[in-house]
Design an enzyme around this catalytic site. Sequence first.
Site, PDB file in Angstrom:
ATOM      1  N   ALA A 176      44.960  40.278  48.532  1.00  0.00           N
ATOM      2  CA  ALA A 176      44.282  41.684  49.013  1.00  0.00           C
ATOM      3  C   ALA A 176      44.382  42.635  47.871  1.00  0.00           C
ATOM      4  O   ALA A 176      43.388  43.543  48.147  1.00  0.00           O
ATOM      5  CB  ALA A 176      44.532  42.093  50.470  1.00  0.00           C
ATOM      6  N   ALA A 177      45.531  42.716  47.207  1.00  0.00           N
ATOM      7  CA  ALA A 177      45.754  43.962  46.354  1.00  0.00           C
ATOM      8  C   ALA A 177      44.850  44.083  45.115  1.00  0.00           C
ATOM      9  O   ALA A 177      44.457  43.253  44.624  1.00  0.00           O
ATOM     10  CB  ALA A 177      47.146  43.964  45.860  1.00  0.00           C
ATOM     11  N   ARG A 234      52.451  45.027  43.679  1.00  0.00           N
ATOM     12  CA  ARG A 234      51.087  45.111  44.181  1.00  0.00           C
ATOM     13  C   ARG A 234      50.742  45.285  45.646  1.00  0.00           C
ATOM     14  O   ARG A 234      49.742  45.907  46.107  1.00  0.00           O
ATOM     15  CB  ARG A 234      50.066  43.939  43.559  1.00  0.00           C
ATOM     16  N   ASP A 282      39.893  36.240  48.062  1.00  0.00           N
ATOM     17  CA  ASP A 282      39.293  36.932  47.003  1.00  0.00           C
ATOM     18  C   ASP A 282      40.188  36.480  45.762  1.00  0.00           C
ATOM     19  O   ASP A 282      41.302  37.037  45.444  1.00  0.00           O
ATOM     20  CB  ASP A 282      39.186  38.506  46.937  1.00  0.00           C
ATOM     21  N   CYS A 290      35.763  36.589  40.450  1.00  0.00           N
ATOM     22  CA  CYS A 290      35.129  37.422  39.520  1.00  0.00           C
ATOM     23  C   CYS A 290      35.119  36.815  38.248  1.00  0.00           C
ATOM     24  O   CYS A 290      35.208  37.365  37.334  1.00  0.00           O
ATOM     25  CB  CYS A 290      35.787  38.965  39.382  1.00  0.00           C
TER      26      CYS A 290
HETATM   27  N1  SAM Z   1      40.930  41.358  46.899  1.00  0.00           N
HETATM   28  C1  SAM Z   1      41.500  42.453  46.106  1.00  0.00           C
HETATM   29  C2  SAM Z   1      40.538  43.793  46.014  1.00  0.00           C
HETATM   30  O1  SAM Z   1      39.189  43.672  46.453  1.00  0.00           O
HETATM   31  O2  SAM Z   1      40.818  44.847  45.609  1.00  0.00           O
HETATM   32  C3  SAM Z   1      41.415  41.918  44.515  1.00  0.00           C
HETATM   33  C4  SAM Z   1      42.486  40.452  44.580  1.00  0.00           C
HETATM   34  S1  SAM Z   1      42.482  40.101  43.064  1.00  0.00           S
HETATM   35  C5  SAM Z   1      41.241  39.366  42.453  1.00  0.00           C
HETATM   36  C6  SAM Z   1      43.681  38.489  43.546  1.00  0.00           C
HETATM   37  C7  SAM Z   1      45.151  38.946  43.880  1.00  0.00           C
HETATM   38  O3  SAM Z   1      45.740  37.496  44.398  1.00  0.00           O
HETATM   39  C8  SAM Z   1      46.057  39.480  42.935  1.00  0.00           C
HETATM   40  O4  SAM Z   1      46.342  40.630  43.349  1.00  0.00           O
HETATM   41  C9  SAM Z   1      47.193  38.353  42.930  1.00  0.00           C
HETATM   42  O5  SAM Z   1      48.313  39.086  42.725  1.00  0.00           O
HETATM   43  C10 SAM Z   1      47.041  37.628  44.418  1.00  0.00           C
HETATM   44  N2  SAM Z   1      47.678  36.332  44.617  1.00  0.00           N
HETATM   45  C11 SAM Z   1      47.733  35.506  43.434  1.00  0.00           C
HETATM   46  N3  SAM Z   1      48.149  34.430  44.099  1.00  0.00           N
HETATM   47  C12 SAM Z   1      48.385  34.657  45.476  1.00  0.00           C
HETATM   48  C13 SAM Z   1      49.054  33.582  46.655  1.00  0.00           C
HETATM   49  N4  SAM Z   1      49.255  32.663  46.266  1.00  0.00           N
HETATM   50  N5  SAM Z   1      48.851  34.231  47.532  1.00  0.00           N
HETATM   51  C14 SAM Z   1      48.559  35.714  47.792  1.00  0.00           C
HETATM   52  N6  SAM Z   1      48.137  36.294  46.915  1.00  0.00           N
HETATM   53  C15 SAM Z   1      47.962  36.031  45.676  1.00  0.00           C
END
Ligand code: SAM
Length: 459
Positions: free
Chosen positions: A112-113, A140, A179, A232
């Site tokens: 979500a971050a 994050r 996402d 993306c």
């Molecule tokens: N959805 C966000 C937005 O719209 O602002 C952007 C999300 S970004 C594309 C993907 C996020 O997934 C990153 O912040 C990353 O740190 C997190 N991430 C990576 N691996 C993950 C995991 N195993 N579980 C949860 N989050 C994860």
Amino acid sequence: MALPEKFVDRVLRDLGPVEGRALCDALGGTPPVSVRLNPAKAAVPEELAELRPTERVPWCGAGYYLAERPQFTLDTDFHAGAYYVQEASSQFVGYLLRDVPCEGARILDLCAAPGGKTTLYASLAGADGLVVANEVDRRRAQVLADNVRKWGTGNVVVTACDAAQFGDREAWFDVVAVDAPCSGEGMFRKDAEACTEWSEGNVRLCAARQEEILQAAWRTLRPGGMLIYSTCTFNRDEDEGSLERLLERVGEEAVEAEEIPVDAAWGIVCGRVGAFRTYRFYPHRACGEGFFAAVARKAPDAGGRSRTPKARRSAIVPADRAAAAELGRWVREPERMRFGMAGETCYGWYAAQADAVRTLSETLPVIYSGVAMGQLFKGKLKPDPALAFFTGLDRRALPATELDGEEALRYLRRQEVAAGRFAEGMNLVTARGRALGFAKRIGNRVNNLYPNSLRIMKL
Ligand code: SAM
């Protein structure tokens, strides 16, 4: 910034020389700037003095393109959570839910971050719904929690763990959104780092990670619920490939979601992967960054009883009658809320989902939920900064002091502000009528209570 050679080769091979070249040229261009309004704080962009909207984002009612990029940091409405700076293609996830009754739904945003999509889901879910926004990276996750506080809907729980941990919470959510962390090919023109970090190896690594996340997402989705997958990036391995690998596991459990109309003029390339409908945004065709989204439902007869993992002790203690009466004084609909304490801090949650929040907090690392209301001293609330942003705040609870542009910026920088306009005691600080935080006047001095972590550093 030169595009990675192997990326260009692949794009020219996959899309053909004309289309492939057009995509590479677009990735060298200037990205459009867009925002999404917070419907609880601004109905139309004309209410927001610093923005110069040109046109609407066609697939998002609250989305607008801007003529130029303003200095968001110097706009008080930005700090008040009246809008979120979100690139247009990403706003499409809301369109995927256009025919889904989201009010009252439980939505999980697994990756979500910093919270662009979380805030969109929070507006859709309403006071009776719940958005669980999860982020594995702790730093994050804090930024995510800050954005959730500012958005002010009071219906979000922020957790900080690996997506896999949600796999134990079977059949729990009406909508699960992944996402996914990805190689970011669609962000090359916005984010130079995405370009320098790209490699074929990284694409494979991301695809493997997506597979794990999607499996947990599927388990935690209730029968009949909807899965939204997005990245993306453009490559097949992380987009269609990740869906194919999920479908190999879940087979007939995945069924088509409702068809939604997509205007050909929007430039979105629509497709299919088994039960999934897919939507791809190429920046040379659609007005936004590169984006891929897909949607399917879990069959209503997919089985899987809703199962919650074994609880630890909850960190939440219900507020006693006196505390609840004091807290209730600060919100417009106290009868719709429940109050409690986590440590020294009092929180409010909308009643419809208060039990769900409690269960989540018994099993997952929750770092924020509902609205942090503040601390009680001798039965009186010292408000938390988050309460100022809360759209359910009852403004009659304390005097409001309106600051104009420069003075409001001084407040946001945590500098001294002149006492003249403030009432003695605690004040809500507003700019253009929108709440920014609290300040306490004691005689000729004003205690600026704007949180250090949010303070504007720029002079
Ligand atoms: N959805 C966000 C937005 O719209 O602002 C952007 C999300 S970004 C594309 C993907 C996020 O997934 C990153 O912040 C990353 O740190 C997190 N991430 C990576 N691996 C993950 C995991 N195993 N579980 C949860 N989050 C994860």
